[in-house]
Design an enzyme around this catalytic site. Structure first.
Site, mmCIF file in Angstrom:
data_model
loop_
_atom_site.group_PDB
_atom_site.id
_atom_site.type_symbol
_atom_site.label_atom_id
_atom_site.label_comp_id
_atom_site.label_asym_id
_atom_site.label_seq_id
_atom_site.Cartn_x
_atom_site.Cartn_y
_atom_site.Cartn_z
ATOM 1 C CB SER A 1 -33.990 50.226 36.706
ATOM 2 O OG SER A 1 -33.775 49.026 35.980
ATOM 3 C CG ASP A 2 -35.205 45.727 41.564
ATOM 4 O OD1 ASP A 2 -34.528 44.829 41.013
ATOM 5 O OD2 ASP A 2 -35.705 45.569 42.684
ATOM 6 C CE1 TYR A 3 -34.250 39.688 36.525
ATOM 7 C CE2 TYR A 3 -36.261 40.223 35.355
ATOM 8 C CZ TYR A 3 -35.157 39.405 35.545
ATOM 9 O OH TYR A 3 -34.979 38.293 34.755
ATOM 10 C CB THR A 4 -38.724 44.558 34.239
ATOM 11 O OG1 THR A 4 -39.325 43.951 35.384
ATOM 12 C CG2 THR A 4 -38.038 43.510 33.414
#
Ligand code: BGC
Length: 760
Positions: A285-288
């Site tokens: 995933s991307d950051y959070t």
């Protein structure tokens, strides 16, 4: 027959969908398979967790806590934002000495444009149109980053971007899927090399899958709304090209695709990426971005984590939704252990391919940083790419190249600003190592008298300065008043033979979460340029930015303009190379420059309209603006040289081709000016008639050629059967017989053309 179809097709359909998924819970790598059989559910979930111990750039609201304890508890699959063999050895030892199964960690990083030897921002280096050079740069970045213990790179960023308000246009290769695909593949080859287990190569991560560059209104993290035909033809090709080149991992994007955030989008992550494209690596995933699906309105953390896993997401960056909820979801029957095993398997296989099971310390050689980082050879390459990224936008009265004598007034807020040379997303670089423009010019021309005056602040807007200065002082508002600054520059200009004004954006005025609605130069700089022009001296604007700017007013002034982006660690040397003509500029824009913000989105491969504008005049009930021409200030592919080129003798080897045949296009390119030079010969295609509206022109080939002054060279370009294909209304990749036109020339406006027919 119909009954048979109704009865069996759904069954076959389910089999087709389920079979590959079930198959993926068994690894063909014996070591990985043995490990999977030993792992508890918790240990598998632990592998899906990617954390950052801090020290990198925290781009989300969360920073990982208790990282050491979590590693020891087998709750971490990888880390990023940590560098150096010594530090990484500590965490790798925790993972392999203190956990039950001794599984090594992935060590990620954002090596976006060079590691410590910072290259120009990617939008800049894409303007080189030089695939060999870009591959070499990625290779060197890998050599440096792996010397510091990194084995996984969050690059290339291949999002097509047609909206320069979006700050992250700086991180990619611009607007075009054909060029973007070539660059994506070159970067993957450069990072990964032939063998991922070689300790000088690292795993690439293609991002941000998908369509992130089409954020509405150019606002970061905003929604995306796009039909499939456009998606397949214009936005998806670079991701696919990176995957075809062997990219081992993919990062999802923050935006939604057809209403479902990419991170939890099963159509995107499974149907398209795996089932259609055959991707075998893992998806992070991307950051959070898992957690952010709660805010998107898709349910609570447990729901969105389960949704993402089921969609095909394998690793959760920082948010720990997987770590904290997946076990519960298994217990409640909301996800299966197989789905977790499948994700875990993909991560373990990546670790295996990196050679980490054989030797978890293979990237941790204490002698390498000194040998492999910031070497003279690497800095030389940074200088070479930077000079090849610059685009000459205007050469008023052929003032350029400058001679190395006389008095030069070097003015402007970016002329002596070390902090702004590296550009956005260079967290591994060190601004203090950058060569300023003042230093570069002085070194290159010791016999000239070079005076310096700041002339203006980047902006006088205190609030904007605060927003831009998040990673350090980029906009420094001078203690002196704007009037005093300006007077000093004007006095200097008056005493000089020529003025070089270095103007534009500070580093963090573009990049992540740096969208702008006004793309003009800040007022303080506009005022300075106007006052300099009034001195009557010849003026060269050296323009820095992370995006296309709106410079229509400056373009009308009697000035020359060299676009240098944010040039990286060798900024000053490279700018001197080009200003003094040691290197004749050859860069070509990879994103269209608008005349006004109101024209955005603006790009070369637009569709025809049923009511085309009349040439050169406004007409009611036509597709035109009351207050602006339709044409951009600088088209895609545009860029001048100190010499001039003419194109002639365009010829095709056939006027009719069959579906399996290629077409060879030949032309003569003549250097008609006074300097040796390089030219990017561009080939555009127009499909005259087809089942879905064709773009007016599409880039379908290019070649960078070097031509000595006064000489001619023969250039050939090939159109393959694939180049004539497009995704039709049923999303089939087809070529439709009929008439085509090819255009060749120096940019996307070129009108030298020839025709051919594609037969049945
Ligand atoms: C960015 C990614 C980056 C990640 C990790 C995110 O905010 O969108 O491009 O790789 O942070 O640093």
């Amino acid at each position: 027959m119909n009954i048979i179809k109704k009865t069996f097709l759904p069954f076959l359909f389910h089999l087709a969908i389920l079979y590959p998924l079930l198959g993926q819970t068994k690894s063909e790598i014996p070591l990985v398979q043995e490990l999977l059989q030993k792992m508890t559910l918790e240990e598998k979930i632990g592998q899906l967790n990617l954390l950052t111990p801090g020290g990198g750039v925290a781009t989300g609201a969360v920073i990982s806590q208790n990282v050491e304890e979590k590693i020891k508890a087998g709750q971490v699959g990888g880390l990023f934002g940590i560098a150096g063999p010594a530090k990484i050895r500590i965490v790798q030892e925790l993972a392999i000495r203190q956990t039950r199964l001794k599984i090594p960690l992935l060590i990620g990083s954002d090596v976006i444009h060079g590691y410590k030897t910072t290259f120009p921002i990617p939008l800049g280096s894409s303007a080189s149109w030089d695939m060999e050079l870009l591959e070499r740069a990625a290779r060197m970045a890998a050599r440096e980053a792996t010397a510091d213990g990194i084995n996984w790179n969050f690059s290339p960023m291949v999002d097509i971007a047609r909206d320069p308000r979006w700050g992250r246009i700086a991180e990619g290769a611009g607007e075009d899927p054909y060029l973007g695909s070539a660059i994506a593949a070159a970067m993957v080859r450069g990072y990964q090399g032939e063998d991922l287990s070689d300790s000088t190569t690292m795993m690439a991560c293609v991002k941000h899958f998908a369509l992130y560059g089409a954020s509405q209104a150019g606002r970061d993290y905003h929604s995306v709304d796009m039909g499939r035909v456009k998606m397949f033809n214009q936005y998806l090709p670079p991701y696919k090209a990176a995957i075809d080149a062997g990219a081992a991992s993919v990062m999802t994007s923050f935006n939604d695709v057809d209403g479902v955030p990419a991170t939890g989008n099963r159509w995107l992550l499974t149907n398209l990426l795996r089932d259609t494209w055959g991707f075998q690596g893992f998806v992070v995933s991307d950051y959070t971005s898992v957690n952010e699906m709660v805010a998107h309105g898709l349910g609570n953390l447990q729901t969105v984590s389960a949704l993402s896993l089921k969609a095909g997401l394998d690793m959760d960056m920082v948010g720990e939704g997987f770590l904290t909820t997946l076990k519960k979801s298994v217990d409640e029957g909301k996800v299966t252990e197989e789905e977790i095993t499948r994700a875990c398997l993909r991560i373990l296989e990546a670790k295996y391919k990196l050679g980490l099971f054989e030797d978890p310390f293979r990237y941790l050689d204490d002698s390498r940083p000194k040998k492999d980082i910031l070497t003279a050879e690497h800095r030389e390459l940074a200088r070479e790419i930077a000079s090849r990224s610059f685009v000459l936008l205007k050469n008023h009265q052929d003032v350029l190249p400058l001679r190395k004598k006389g008095k030069i007034a070097l003015v402007g807020p970016l002329a002596d600003s070390r902090n702004n040379m590296l550009g956005t997303w260079a967290p591994t670089g060190n601004p203090n190592l950058a060569v300023t423009i003042l230093e570069g010019l002085k070194k290159a021309a010791p016999n000239s008298s070079i005076g310096y005056a700041k002339g203006a602040n980047i902006t006088d807007d205190v609030e904007l300065a605060k927003r831009v200065n998040v990673f350090g002082p980029r906009v420094v508002i001078d203690e002196r008043t704007p009037e005093v600054l300006l007077k000093e520059a004007i006095d200097l200009a008056k005493q000089s033979d020529i003025v070089v004004a270095v103007v534009g954006e500070a580093t963090e005025m573009s990049g992540e979460a740096a969208s702008r609605t006004n793309l003009s130069l800040p007022k303080a700089q506009k005022k300075m340029i106007q006052a300099l022009v009034e001195t009557g001296k010849p003026i060269v604007l050296v323009l820095m930015s992370g995006r296309p700017l709106v410079i229509s007013e400056e373009f009308e002034l009697p000035v020359s303009i060299l676009q240098v982006w944010h040039p990286g660690v060798e900024a000053g040397n490279a700018v001197a190379d080009v200003l003094f003509g040691t290197y004749n500029p050859s860069g070509k824009l990879t994103a269209t420059w608008p005349r006004t913000v109101g024209q955005i989105p603006i790009y070369h491969s637009v569709k025809h309209t049923g009511r085309p504008p009349a040439t050169g005049e406004f007409k009611k009930f036509r597709s035109n603006y009351l207050d602006s021409p339709n044409t951009p200030l600088f088209p895609f592919g545009y860029g001048l040289s100190y010499t001039t080129f003419t194109y002639s003798d365009l010829h095709l080897d056939k006027t009719e081709i069959g579906p399996e045949e290629s077409l060879i296009i030949g032309l003569t390119l003549t250097n008609t000016g006074d300097f040796d030079g390089e030219e990017v010969v561009q080939l555009y295609l127009r499909d005259m008639e087809r089942s879905i509206t064709p773009p007016v022109k599409q880039l379908k080939g290019f070649k960078k050629v070097s031509v000595p002054k006064g000489e001619s060279v023969q250039v050939t370009l090939t159109l393959s059967p694939e180049d004539l294909k497009f995704y039709n209304g049923e999303l089939q990749f087809v070529a439709e017989p009929g008439d085509f036109e090819v255009f060749v020339g120096t940019d996307s406006d070129s009108s030298l053309k020839a025709s051919f027919v594609l037969k049945q």
